[in-house]
Design an enzyme around this catalytic site. Structure first.
Site, short mmCIF file in Angstrom:
data_model
loop_
_atom_site.label_atom_id
_atom_site.label_comp_id
_atom_site.label_asym_id
_atom_site.label_seq_id
_atom_site.Cartn_x
_atom_site.Cartn_y
_atom_site.Cartn_z
N TYR A 127 -1.79 -1.46 10.45
CA TYR A 127 -1.88 -1.52 8.98
C TYR A 127 -0.59 -1.00 8.34
O TYR A 127 0.03 -1.65 7.50
CB TYR A 127 -3.10 -0.71 8.50
N SER B 55 0.87 -1.18 0.00
CA SER B 55 0.00 0.00 0.00
C SER B 55 0.91 1.23 0.00
O SER B 55 2.09 1.12 0.34
CB SER B 55 -0.84 -0.02 1.29
N1 LIG Z 1 -8.75 -0.40 -0.96
C1 LIG Z 1 -7.70 0.39 -0.75
O1 LIG Z 1 -7.82 1.61 -0.67
C2 LIG Z 1 -6.33 -0.23 -0.64
C3 LIG Z 1 -5.21 0.61 -0.73
C4 LIG Z 1 -3.94 0.07 -0.61
C5 LIG Z 1 -3.80 -1.29 -0.44
N2 LIG Z 1 -4.89 -2.10 -0.34
C6 LIG Z 1 -4.67 -3.53 -0.14
O2 LIG Z 1 -5.30 -4.25 -1.17
C7 LIG Z 1 -5.51 -5.59 -0.72
C8 LIG Z 1 -6.90 -6.01 -1.11
O3 LIG Z 1 -7.84 -5.27 -0.36
P1 LIG Z 1 -9.15 -4.62 -0.99
O4 LIG Z 1 -8.98 -3.15 -0.90
O5 LIG Z 1 -9.44 -5.25 -2.29
O6 LIG Z 1 -10.21 -5.02 0.14
P2 LIG Z 1 -11.48 -6.01 0.08
O7 LIG Z 1 -11.96 -6.09 1.49
O8 LIG Z 1 -12.42 -5.60 -0.98
O9 LIG Z 1 -10.83 -7.39 -0.35
C9 LIG Z 1 -10.00 -8.11 0.54
C10 LIG Z 1 -10.26 -9.59 0.32
O10 LIG Z 1 -9.40 -10.32 1.23
C11 LIG Z 1 -10.18 -11.35 1.82
N3 LIG Z 1 -9.60 -11.73 3.10
C12 LIG Z 1 -9.65 -11.06 4.28
N4 LIG Z 1 -9.02 -11.77 5.23
C13 LIG Z 1 -8.55 -12.90 4.64
C14 LIG Z 1 -7.82 -14.01 5.11
N5 LIG Z 1 -7.45 -14.12 6.40
N6 LIG Z 1 -7.49 -14.98 4.23
C15 LIG Z 1 -7.89 -14.89 2.94
N7 LIG Z 1 -8.60 -13.87 2.43
C16 LIG Z 1 -8.93 -12.88 3.29
C17 LIG Z 1 -11.57 -10.76 1.94
O11 LIG Z 1 -12.56 -11.74 2.09
C18 LIG Z 1 -11.69 -9.98 0.64
O12 LIG Z 1 -12.21 -10.80 -0.40
C19 LIG Z 1 -5.24 -5.59 0.78
O13 LIG Z 1 -3.96 -6.13 1.03
C20 LIG Z 1 -5.26 -4.11 1.12
O14 LIG Z 1 -4.51 -3.82 2.27
C21 LIG Z 1 -6.15 -1.59 -0.45
#
Ligand SMILES: NC(=O)c1ccc[n+]([C@@H]2O[C@H](COP(=O)([O-])OP(=O)(O)OC[C@H]3O[C@@H](n4cnc5c(N)ncnc54)[C@H](O)[C@@H]3O)[C@@H](O)[C@H]2O)c1
Length: 276
Positions: A156, A143
């Protein structure tokens, strides 16, 4: 890895958000796809939606915080598709931090999923990728919170700095295989509702005082996520980075100033040290 068609991708957190968009982009590129996720219903729906693009899409329930669960998901992928070439350690969760509410349960949950989950994926797939000789590429989702401390003192941010460090370290040792570290800022996903996947072993989250600065920060983050980049745009950048073998995958060029400010402070402090 220039040619993706015909190869196989494994994506954790593949049932929603960025992971689902990655799965979609891989399927559209002619890859076989295994989605791994902790959320059964969402996973089933995600697999169904991608099977409209390609029949070579499958799903496996997986808790990335549990090394054995990731091992089982890896084996399910080998059984379904043979070789796996691209591994996206993408699953992640967010939970409250801050200096007024230090919750060890929150820290353990976030570190177990966001950091150990990435490590488990590397451990389960690296020997396979190195052995099969058909090429390989790992993408770890960090991130912008792993590049600058905008979110302040939080599990985080700590987890994402660690993922950046792991990925940079691996890049030196993994060749000829590729590695990328994805560092987006806000993306329009369900990350703000991470609690939906919080296992009981990490206890319950404590509600924030709605008048507290922490609650105001959470509300501001939620607004930014709602106004964030589309996950498909992020996924397209990841595919380009895999094809071009780029380590750093950035999606929000506007964050440059914050990264520069952090490094300027570090360099200024180094400049202030007299030589021994
Ligand atoms: N959305 C943002 O603004 C953003 C920004 C930077 C980084 N990220 C990163 O992107 C990645 C994806 O997140 P997202 O934004 O798509 O969120 P999201 O909540 O839409 O998707 C996350 C997915 O991970 C799954 N998950 C959660 N815990 C889990 C576990 N223990 N084992 C397996 N699967 C699990 C959830 O069920 C979900 O399908 C994450 O690592 C997040 O930190 C997101």
């Amino acid at each position: 890895m220039r040619e993706l068609a015909g190869k196989t991708a494994f994506v954790t957190g593949g049932a929603a958000g960025i992971g689902l968009a990655l799965g979609r982009a891989f399927a559209q590129s002619g890859m076989k796809v295994m989605l791994a996720d902790i959320e059964a219903d969402a996973l089933q729906a995600a697999v169904k939606s991608l099977q409209e693009i390609s029949p070579d899409v499958s799903g496996t329930i997986c808790d990335v915080a549990d090394a054995e669960s990731v091992e089982r998901a890896a084996q399910a992928s080998f059984d379904a598709f043979g070789r796996v070439h691209v591994v996206c350690n993408n699953a992640g969760v967010a939970a409250g931090g801050g200096i007024d509410h230090i919750s060890l349960d929150n820290w353990r949950w976030v570190i177990d999923v966001n950091l150990m989950g990435v490590l488990h994926g590397i451990k389960s797939f690296l020997p396979h990728i190195r052995a099969h000789g058909g090429g390989g590429h790992i993408v770890n989702t960090a991130s912008m919170a792993g590049m600058q401390v905008g979110l302040g003192f939080s599990p985080y941010g700590a987890s994402k700095f660690a993922v950046v460090s792991m990925s940079e370290g691996l890049a030196h040792q993994l060749k000829p295989h590729g590695i990328g570290v994805l560092c987006p800022s806000f993306v329009r996903t369900g990350i703000g509702a991470s609690e939906r996947n919080r296992p009981e072993r990490y206890g319950q989250s404590q509600p924030l005082d709605p008048t507290s600065p922490a609650a105001a920060m959470v509300a501001a983050i939620a607004r930014n996520i709602d106004a964030g980049l589309e996950p498909d745009t992020v996924a397209a950048r990841v595919l380009t980075a895999i094809r071009d073998d780029k380590l750093y995958i950035f999606t929000h060029p506007g964050m440059r100033d914050e990264v520069e400010a952090r490094f300027a402070a570090i360099l200024a402090a180094m400049d202030g040290v007299s030589p021994p």
